[in-house]
Design an enzyme around this catalytic site. Structure first.
Site, PDB file in Angstrom:
ATOM      1  N   TYR A  70       0.714  -1.026  -0.294  1.00  0.00           N
ATOM      2  CA  TYR A  70       0.348  -0.065  -0.238  1.00  0.00           C
ATOM      3  C   TYR A  70       0.810   1.158   0.148  1.00  0.00           C
ATOM      4  CZ  TYR A  70      -4.056   3.292   1.272  1.00  0.00           C
ATOM      5  OH  TYR A  70      -4.256   4.432   1.388  1.00  0.00           O
ATOM      6  N   ASP A 213       0.200  20.418 -19.791  1.00  0.00           N
ATOM      7  CA  ASP A 213      -0.353  19.722 -19.864  1.00  0.00           C
ATOM      8  C   ASP A 213       0.566  18.785 -20.741  1.00  0.00           C
ATOM      9  OD1 ASP A 213      -1.890  17.384 -20.644  1.00  0.00           O
ATOM     10  OD2 ASP A 213      -3.773  19.011 -20.994  1.00  0.00           O
TER      11      ASP A 213
HETATM   12  N1  F0G Z   1      -5.362  16.277 -21.952  1.00  0.00           N
HETATM   13  C1  F0G Z   1      -4.896  16.348 -23.142  1.00  0.00           C
HETATM   14  C2  F0G Z   1      -4.179  16.684 -24.001  1.00  0.00           C
HETATM   15  C3  F0G Z   1      -5.377  14.698 -23.292  1.00  0.00           C
HETATM   16  O1  F0G Z   1      -5.587  14.772 -24.896  1.00  0.00           O
HETATM   17  C4  F0G Z   1      -6.686  13.840 -22.765  1.00  0.00           C
HETATM   18  C5  F0G Z   1      -7.082  12.227 -23.134  1.00  0.00           C
HETATM   19  C6  F0G Z   1      -6.712  13.833 -21.292  1.00  0.00           C
HETATM   20  C7  F0G Z   1      -5.834  15.643 -20.675  1.00  0.00           C
HETATM   21  C8  F0G Z   1      -7.233  13.209 -20.131  1.00  0.00           C
HETATM   22  O2  F0G Z   1      -6.457  12.534 -19.961  1.00  0.00           O
HETATM   23  O3  F0G Z   1      -7.854  10.080 -20.823  1.00  0.00           O
HETATM   24  O4  F0G Z   1      -6.112  10.313 -18.634  1.00  0.00           O
HETATM   25  O5  F0G Z   1      -7.883  11.276 -18.255  1.00  0.00           O
HETATM   26  N2  F0G Z   1      -7.213  13.126 -24.364  1.00  0.00           N
HETATM   27  C9  F0G Z   1      -8.181  11.149 -24.811  1.00  0.00           C
HETATM   28  C10 F0G Z   1      -8.127  11.883 -26.694  1.00  0.00           C
HETATM   29  C11 F0G Z   1      -8.722  10.648 -24.275  1.00  0.00           C
HETATM   30  O6  F0G Z   1      -9.064  10.858 -27.113  1.00  0.00           O
HETATM   31  O7  F0G Z   1      -7.291  12.758 -27.083  1.00  0.00           O
HETATM   32  P1  F0G Z   1      -6.798  11.279 -19.233  1.00  0.00           P
END
Ligand code: F0G
Length: 458
Positions: A70, A213
């Protein structure tokens, strides 16, 4: 010399082969919503590159040896070592996926009424900002408006508008600047290191936290080594390290460049922010050494983060997308130029001029690719971004009617991609027969996942 993938296929999974009648039935049963089509009825799934990549033997071996303790498991320390080699953030928290990282970080950083500025917020990112009573404002660079231009860094944020916003009347309300690398909502275009340097300088001057991001940090780094003067001699790892070093922290889904079915992390410099995020994390995701991730996924991610930065891997992945881009262009279908890596964005508005935005040309093309070839992909046009009235009529269309063909990592061969291009070429030979669509049900939040539509015969 042609590049080739630095791996061979050792375990395979059969893909469903369907008839046109079966597909027509499945699509109509799903009320023309691709998210409701069972995967068992999809031949080539280009809906997303997230969590859909093939894992390596080394990842599976590490996963088998994962430590399920854990607190303070060996798997956590292996994960930490890899992330520490890549980022210089003293505080790192595993989280189960990117949107959970967003929720934990944003709910700690932002207060209701504040503004989040970005090159482009991804849809869950926007939702996590708006759920806090904040505004998610996109400031894409001017070059992004011309889909056909070959500018190398159309994922950049518009620095003039960023500075004007930070120094103007809204400046006091800006709670964070978030740069998405690569810019998924903006055609999968990369962000230059020069742009990141300038954002850092502005954020320091106006005392606003700057986060990445970093879902596709490795692919962004590869495109920087290919396109940005001054970075060609660096490895993708070195570029990625520099990018992380410029920001105050990051959220990073590891379902993309972690090449893992699940996983994400938050990286932070500020100890106070880290303390407050940790409380939120423990209450809602899990203890700080697993944060909602299973130990086997911590291991997959740790190994995946090593493999994803291998130049031979990135070179062959970029070449694969470029190859598909060439075939698509030869078929007479325009894409957002220049091709990025994780996806191609088809210009459906131009291919289907007989369908007005209110008939959703992007969605029409996505449905046609499914009907004719069993290919699943997603619309990024007025269905996703437009505004509707109460009767679901389109009030304000999106600026572009696009379709995203996302390419899962290490999953499909060139023959699969050539098949996709063939199906598209067939549609492009006779586009007038593609029917349009109308919305019959649309929920107010995260609309595209739960839409129901009807076909209007051509
Ligand atoms: N930021 C970006 C730039 C993304 O493309 C995504 C997810 C996320 C955040 C969220 O991440 O899915 O791990 O919760 N993109 C996918 C797509 C779903 O199809 O572009 P996550």
């Amino acid at each position: 010399m042609k590049s080739f993938p630095p791996y061979r296929i050792q375990v395979v999974k059969e893909i469903p082969i369907t008839t046109r009648a079966e597909r027509a039935e499945a699509l109509s049963a799903a009320a023309y919503n691709m998210f409701d089509v069972p995967a068992a009825k999809v031949t080539i799934d280009l809906l997303t590159d997230s969590g859909t990549g093939a894992v390596s033997a080394a990842q599976e071996a590490a996963a088998a040896a994962a430590d399920r303790s854990y607190a303070g498991s060996d798997s956590y320390y292996r994960f930490r070592q890899v992330v520490d080699e890549l980022t210089s953030y003293p505080h790192v928290f595993p989280v189960h996926q990117g949107r959970a990282a967003e929720r934990v970080l944003f709910s700690t950083v932002l207060r209701a009424g504040q503004i989040s500025l970005s090159n482009t917020h991804f849809d869950t990112t926007r939702a996590n900002v708006e759920l806090l009573g904040c505004e998610a404002r996109d400031l894409p660079c001017a070059e992004a408006r011309d889909l056909d231009s070959a500018e190398p860094f159309k994922g950049n944020i518009d620095l003039d508008t960023l500075e004007a916003t930070l120094s103007g009347p809204d400046g006091q309300r800006v709670g964070q600047v978030l740069i998405t690398i690569t810019n998924n909502g903006g055609g999968g275009q990369p962000v230059s290191m020069a742009n990141l340097h300038a954002v850092r300088e502005l954020c320091q001057r106006y005392q606003v936290p700057f986060f990445l991001d970093a879902a596709r940090f490795a692919e962004n780094a590869w495109l920087v080594t290919e396109r940005e003067p001054g970075y060609r001699h660096l490895s993708p790892r070195e570029v990625a390290q520099q990018a992380f070093a410029l920001a105050d922290g990051c959220v990073a889904s590891l379902k993309k460049d972690g090449i893992s079915p699940m996983g994400a992390f938050i990286g932070l410099r500020d100890p106070d922010l880290a303390k407050r995020s940790e409380v939120n994390l423990i209450a809602t995701e899990g203890f700080r050494t697993y944060g909602g991730m299973a130990s086997h996924d911590l291991e997959r991610v740790a190994q995946g983060l090593r493999e994803v930065l291998e130049p031979d891997y990135l070179r062959s992945r970029a070449a694969e997308t470029a190859h598909l881009a060439q075939l698509v262009n030869a078929a007479g279908v325009d894409i957002v130029q220049p091709a990025g890596i994780h996806a191609l964005y088809l210009n459906a508005g131009r291919l289907l001029p007989h369908i007005p935005p209110s008939g959703f040309p992007g969605h029409a093309l996505a449905c046609q690719l499914y009907l004719e070839g069993g290919i699943r992909c997603a619309e990024l046009g007025s269905l996703y971004l437009g505004t509707f009235d109460a009767e679901h009529n389109l009030l304000q269309p999106a600026p572009f009617e696009l379709v995203r063909l996302a390419i899962p990592r290490r999953t499909y061969t060139l023959a699969h991609l050539e098949y996709v291009a063939d199906v598209l070429a067939d549609i492009a030979k006779n586009p007038e027969r593609v029917p349009s669509y109308r919305v019959v049900h649309a929920p107010p939040l995260l609309r595209h996942f739960n839409l129901k539509l009807a076909q209007i015969p051509a």
